[in-house]
Design an enzyme around this catalytic site. Sequence first.
Site, PDB file in Angstrom:
ATOM      1  N   TYR B 137      46.017  42.086  24.258  1.00 19.54           N
ATOM      2  CA  TYR B 137      44.737  42.055  23.565  1.00 19.54           C
ATOM      3  C   TYR B 137      44.724  42.877  22.292  1.00 19.54           C
ATOM      4  O   TYR B 137      43.745  42.834  21.546  1.00 19.54           O
ATOM      5  CB  TYR B 137      43.616  42.514  24.503  1.00 19.54           C
ATOM      6  CG  TYR B 137      43.294  41.449  25.490  1.00 19.54           C
ATOM      7  CD1 TYR B 137      44.212  41.137  26.485  1.00 19.54           C
ATOM      8  CD2 TYR B 137      42.133  40.708  25.417  1.00 19.54           C
ATOM      9  CE1 TYR B 137      43.962  40.136  27.386  1.00 19.54           C
ATOM     10  CE2 TYR B 137      41.872  39.699  26.325  1.00 19.54           C
ATOM     11  CZ  TYR B 137      42.783  39.429  27.302  1.00 19.54           C
ATOM     12  OH  TYR B 137      42.540  38.430  28.190  1.00 19.54           O
ATOM     13  N   LYS B 184      53.287  42.644  36.944  1.00 20.30           N
ATOM     14  CA  LYS B 184      54.462  41.769  36.967  1.00 20.30           C
ATOM     15  C   LYS B 184      55.705  42.618  36.643  1.00 20.30           C
ATOM     16  O   LYS B 184      56.532  42.257  35.796  1.00 20.30           O
ATOM     17  CB  LYS B 184      54.259  40.635  35.951  1.00 20.30           C
ATOM     18  CG  LYS B 184      55.192  39.453  36.153  1.00 20.30           C
ATOM     19  CD  LYS B 184      54.957  38.672  37.426  1.00 20.30           C
ATOM     20  CE  LYS B 184      56.087  37.708  37.716  1.00 20.30           C
ATOM     21  NZ  LYS B 184      55.939  37.022  39.005  1.00 20.30           N
ATOM     22  N   ASP B 217      50.932  37.656  40.695  1.00 12.94           N
ATOM     23  CA  ASP B 217      50.730  36.277  41.145  1.00 12.94           C
ATOM     24  C   ASP B 217      50.404  36.248  42.635  1.00 12.94           C
ATOM     25  O   ASP B 217      49.549  35.476  43.079  1.00 12.94           O
ATOM     26  CB  ASP B 217      51.937  35.383  40.796  1.00 12.94           C
ATOM     27  CG  ASP B 217      53.272  36.083  40.979  1.00 12.94           C
ATOM     28  OD1 ASP B 217      53.410  37.230  40.523  1.00 12.94           O
ATOM     29  OD2 ASP B 217      54.193  35.494  41.558  1.00 12.94           O
ATOM     30  N   ASP B 241      41.931  40.193  33.119  1.00 11.39           N
ATOM     31  CA  ASP B 241      41.026  39.173  32.614  1.00 11.39           C
ATOM     32  C   ASP B 241      40.981  38.004  33.603  1.00 11.39           C
ATOM     33  O   ASP B 241      39.901  37.542  34.015  1.00 11.39           O
ATOM     34  CB  ASP B 241      41.540  38.708  31.246  1.00 11.39           C
ATOM     35  CG  ASP B 241      40.556  37.823  30.521  1.00 11.39           C
ATOM     36  OD1 ASP B 241      39.449  37.601  31.034  1.00 11.39           O
ATOM     37  OD2 ASP B 241      40.905  37.337  29.428  1.00 11.39           O
TER      38      ASP B 241
END
Lengths: 489, 489
Positions: B137, B184, B217, B241
């Site tokens: 971002y 991740k 995930d 987000d």
Amino acid sequence: MERKVHLTPSGRALVTLIPGDGIGPEVVSAARRVVEAAGAKIEWEERAAGASVFTQGIASGVPADTIESVRKTRVVLKGPLATPVGFGEKSANVTLRKLFETYGNIRPVREFPGVRTPYSGRGVDLVVVRENVEDLYAGIEHMETPGVAQCLKLISRKGSEKIIRLAFEVALAEGRRRVHCATKANIMKLTEGLMKRTFEAVAREYPQVEAQHIIVDNCAHQLVKKPEQFDVIVTTNMNGDILSDLTSALIGGLGFAPSANIGAEVAIFEAVHGSAPKYAGRNVINPTAMMLSAVLMLRHVGEMDAAMAIEQGVLGALEDGVLTRDVVGDAGAASTTAFTDAVIQRLGRKPKQAAVRQYRPLNLPRVSSDPDFVKPKKRRVVGVDVFVETSLPVEQLGRSVEELVAASPVELKMVESRGTKIYPATGAMTDTVDHYRCRLVQRSAEGDLSEGQVLEVVRSIGAKHRWMHVEKLNEFDGIPGFTKAQGED
Amino acid sequence: MERKVHLTPSGRALVTLIPGDGIGPEVVSAARRVVEAAGAKIEWEERAAGASVFTQGIASGVPADTIESVRKTRVVLKGPLATPVGFGEKSANVTLRKLFETYGNIRPVREFPGVRTPYSGRGVDLVVVRENVEDLYAGIEHMETPGVAQCLKLISRKGSEKIIRLAFEVALAEGRRRVHCATKANIMKLTEGLMKRTFEAVAREYPQVEAQHIIVDNCAHQLVKKPEQFDVIVTTNMNGDILSDLTSALIGGLGFAPSANIGAEVAIFEAVHGSAPKYAGRNVINPTAMMLSAVLMLRHVGEMDAAMAIEQGVLGALEDGVLTRDVVGDAGAASTTAFTDAVIQRLGRKPKQAAVRQYRPLNLPRVSSDPDFVKPKKRRVVGVDVFVETSLPVEQLGRSVEELVAASPVELKMVESRGTKIYPATGAMTDTVDHYRCRLVQRSAEGDLSEGQVLEVVRSIGAKHRWMHVEKLNEFDGIPGFTKAQGED
């Protein structure tokens, strides 16, 4: 595009079979049994990859004779692979995908009879088509300063075009009406925006399919709220990783989630689940995901009837209440082999209720392999971003850089911290880290910075400040190839 | 840490109130009414931002007197803001968050009585704590070649520490037992890994809270499969987000999703939903998200009793079947004002069934504001990555670069394409784009590349090839500050 398949002398498609680790051999054996029982014209070439290979000291987890087999057969059916602790920085799964550039990860999910979920009865039936090569998964990372890490998110026009064409072709092959493209183009206008713009361009070639863009966070929201509205979702690698794992939970979990990894040359079919070593050898694992991966494989090699027969068999077994431990718990669960037997008994029998989709062979998209896929007519270098590590107050840094480049063809446009302009001051109450970007732009609106001028700018800043990263600012066909910082004019 | 609140002469906390666009004024007015009816010691300073401001020609969407008010009050309650088409590259929401460095986005969701979802009865009650300043971002994007776009994902130790401490403090303030950190890190070992390692370090200071890492995930999967297992989830900006929008769908949608944006200096409270211009002025919008944002605001300024009274009023109204259009459709729906009246009637009355959590004031974490947050004892530059645009075959590029640096203190270790080593050849069937990274490393295992040597390497490669991006390869305290490519030794 013609399918790349190696036919044996008896006219059968040769498939590299990798049993894999943990429960891998059990579910692969189950898939192999149903494929053979369905009369598919397949021959297997069994090869190793994963834990046993790592422990032999092969750092990639994939030995040469496996690679050689895949190069020959072009088609792989594989079980889950494990990376033993202490071996290998990269997983053998990733090695295979990277080696053979399987750019498209196809992840179908559908509601199954007898498998109760909060969404049962709503007819969830969708496919996530995930880009599988680029994005953050290139794994290009640098510590920019001792306390600031960077990973490069790379999105190419060519990579986007390949995955988007694949998604539309999946829609056509499966008789699906709509493709959503999920991006964060509202924030990342160049990278995620490139995917979105490519989607809009390619969509025009598929007027028979409805094309719709959706912001990725809203897509996650809508997938939970009303998953039945989706048909095909195409997305970038990181987004797709999250969305595809989200979708597999909608229909009963990883035991029911097959996948295909499609490349221009090679295709790899595998269940999404892991090697679950705790359950290895206990004959309790649900082989559905692996069987349905084999179904995808059979369609890939043109064995449409065998694929249909197996899909019907799986649906029939589930309809008749033959359910494994992951669905019904220990009591009353069918074993892996009992479930496989039940599928074989029902091969090619139309399920009582569950609908089976009609499939046409997937038309693999052709995309030029030119590395320079986009060829601008005009280009120029209009500036340079120099990233600097410093503990100076930003006003001091800014004034110093202004002095250092005072006699050069560039001027300091701004200094920013993690995307927010902080010099010249804007009133932002930014809590900075020791990582700043100095944006230097040509004083003249015309012309081009020369190589020597760019290096001289870097040299002059580097004489006083520690830089770690430089980006040229390019303009292609008159369009700036860079975004503005928050607060930059 | 002491809360920054501006007290009026009558001892009331002054709050900047931004009605916002579309349905904003209606839901903000509803929230204001319940706050006042609950007897909270609040005074409002009403200010503008959003569409009306953009159309006056203020490109940030936030005028100076709004900024001045926020600098004084340090607390904002705001409605949704719109960016009219053709105005402003950045949204006014983002401008406010960036200007005031509200690094922590707090997104609580809970099951509400009377609001049926597929998860009803399971007691979903969790908070996503999303980093709000860094990561992708920052929006730092460059076209690296005409067809390859790049965005920088930046994660700092300081930023990670702030958000992770905030998450643990949220757990303590709300009596929650567990914090998950979703990353991740298995793919992005430096960036997402930095968040994970910081989490593991900070968790040791909160032994009373269970700390667990989860791959992002899998977190999305588990949120759909078994959301009731989560209490607090802390995560990076992009992941957060997606995950936070996912969670709001679990409990009935955006009409029920409040949020706080917490900074060290300023806090901004807002509903997550948009300005829904189509419904503006129709008195049909669910004001719950805005009311609950006001509840978060009241707790922030220490008005714990008024906050509790409003939360009870909302739950009571919902329990009694007072439901707005988004829940029950047009027939029988309560209007915005009728719902607000119903809440006011039930202020401070214990709901019949719904549990209300006990809250303690949130202890805002103190983190050093030193920009150079991590200070290594030793450092050296051990190489340089030069990113090159070319349409040459990679063998030609590789051999050419080898010749160009033959006499220099560095040697070419490899060339890679989007993270996969392709020179020297590994057998990978890579479909390259015109974007290659040449990794040049010191020939000697000792010492440090000088500034002049680094520039000379870039100059010599630039004499024959077009580069667009350079990264120094740093080693900090003996640890390489860079990852290896797929296939790199």
